[in-house]
Every structure is written in structure tokens, then in C-alpha cells.
Scaffold this motif. Sequence first.
Motif, PDB file in Angstrom:
ATOM      1  N   GLN A   1       0.824  -1.207   0.000  1.00 41.50           N
ATOM      2  CA  GLN A   1       0.000   0.000   0.000  1.00 41.50           C
ATOM      3  C   GLN A   1       0.861   1.260   0.000  1.00 41.50           C
ATOM      4  O   GLN A   1       0.535   2.245  -0.668  1.00 41.50           O
ATOM      5  N   ALA A   2       1.951   1.236   0.748  1.00 39.24           N
ATOM      6  CA  ALA A   2       2.857   2.385   0.765  1.00 39.24           C
ATOM      7  C   ALA A   2       3.486   2.588  -0.609  1.00 39.24           C
ATOM      8  O   ALA A   2       3.560   3.709  -1.110  1.00 39.24           O
ATOM      9  N   ALA A   3       3.924   1.495  -1.236  1.00 41.78           N
ATOM     10  CA  ALA A   3       4.513   1.592  -2.576  1.00 41.78           C
ATOM     11  C   ALA A   3       3.483   2.083  -3.579  1.00 41.78           C
ATOM     12  O   ALA A   3       3.797   2.906  -4.457  1.00 41.78           O
TER      13      ALA A   3
ATOM     14  N   PHE B   1       3.919  10.118  -7.223  1.00 42.01           N
ATOM     15  CA  PHE B   1       5.183  10.535  -7.827  1.00 42.01           C
ATOM     16  C   PHE B   1       5.426   9.761  -9.116  1.00 42.01           C
ATOM     17  O   PHE B   1       4.879   8.681  -9.323  1.00 42.01           O
ATOM     18  N   ASP B   2       6.269  10.303  -9.949  1.00 42.42           N
ATOM     19  CA  ASP B   2       6.591   9.682 -11.239  1.00 42.42           C
ATOM     20  C   ASP B   2       7.635   8.589 -11.035  1.00 42.42           C
ATOM     21  O   ASP B   2       8.833   8.798 -11.241  1.00 42.42           O
TER      22      ASP B   2
ATOM     23  N   THR C   1      10.269   0.092  -8.665  1.00 41.32           N
ATOM     24  CA  THR C   1      11.186   1.018  -7.990  1.00 41.32           C
ATOM     25  C   THR C   1      10.589   1.491  -6.672  1.00 41.32           C
ATOM     26  O   THR C   1      11.278   1.541  -5.648  1.00 41.32           O
ATOM     27  N   ALA C   2       9.288   1.813  -6.692  1.00 40.40           N
ATOM     28  CA  ALA C   2       8.627   2.263  -5.463  1.00 40.40           C
ATOM     29  C   ALA C   2       8.684   1.178  -4.397  1.00 40.40           C
ATOM     30  O   ALA C   2       8.998   1.447  -3.232  1.00 40.40           O
TER      31      ALA C   2
ATOM     32  N   GLU D   1      10.872  -0.746   0.683  1.00 44.27           N
ATOM     33  CA  GLU D   1      11.530  -1.823   1.435  1.00 44.27           C
ATOM     34  C   GLU D   1      12.854  -1.352   2.025  1.00 44.27           C
ATOM     35  O   GLU D   1      13.174  -1.652   3.180  1.00 44.27           O
ATOM     36  N   ARG D   2      13.622  -0.594   1.247  1.00 43.99           N
ATOM     37  CA  ARG D   2      14.906  -0.075   1.731  1.00 43.99           C
ATOM     38  C   ARG D   2      14.686   0.935   2.859  1.00 43.99           C
ATOM     39  O   ARG D   2      15.410   0.958   3.852  1.00 43.99           O
ATOM     40  N   LEU D   3      13.663   1.783   2.716  1.00 50.39           N
ATOM     41  CA  LEU D   3      13.330   2.750   3.761  1.00 50.39           C
ATOM     42  C   LEU D   3      12.986   2.037   5.064  1.00 50.39           C
ATOM     43  O   LEU D   3      13.498   2.383   6.130  1.00 50.39           O
ATOM     44  N   VAL D   4      12.142   1.028   4.985  1.00 50.73           N
ATOM     45  CA  VAL D   4      11.749   0.273   6.180  1.00 50.73           C
ATOM     46  C   VAL D   4      12.968  -0.392   6.821  1.00 50.73           C
ATOM     47  O   VAL D   4      13.137  -0.365   8.037  1.00 50.73           O
TER      48      VAL D   4
END
Length: 84
Positions: free
Chosen positions: A50-52, A59-60, A65-66, A71-74
Motif C-alpha cells: 500500500q505504501a509503494a 510521484f513519477d 522502484t517504489a 523496502e529499503r526505507l523500512v
Amino acid sequence: MSTQLRKHVIRTETEYGAVLLDERTGRYWTLNPTADLAVGVLAGGGTLAQAASAVTAAFDVDAATARSDVERLVATLRSAGLAR
């Protein structure tokens, strides 16, 4: 699996995204608008997917990629002790 900010972390929106304050250490972390959107979805009980999806809609950026970025942010938030 859900991702939540820990109780000792305060999230404050800013003009340029958000700031996370770790009250245990006094350290601040800045989030750009993309990361803040993802954290907002996750903090509200949303899933990684849902976040992705929210990031892709706002965003574009393509879905793969999203997803990878969220996943990297988390992983980074968990590694820093800011999220569980």
C-alpha cells in the motif's frame, strides 16, 4: 507484516517532508516527501504494498522502484531503531 514507528519516535511534518525525532537519543532524521508519504501509510497501518502504491500514485516512479525504495526505507528505519 506491518511497520510501525516505535513509541519513542515522534514524526513531525515539515514544509519539505517530515522529521523523525528519536527521544531516546535526541537524534533527528529527515524524510523527503516521498519517504514521508510511505511512512505515513505504514504508520496508519498500511502494508508495504500500500505504501509503494501510494508513492507510485503521487510521484513519477514505477511500481518496482517504489516497492524497492519502500523496502529499503523500512530496513533503514528498523536498523536505526526507529521502527518495528
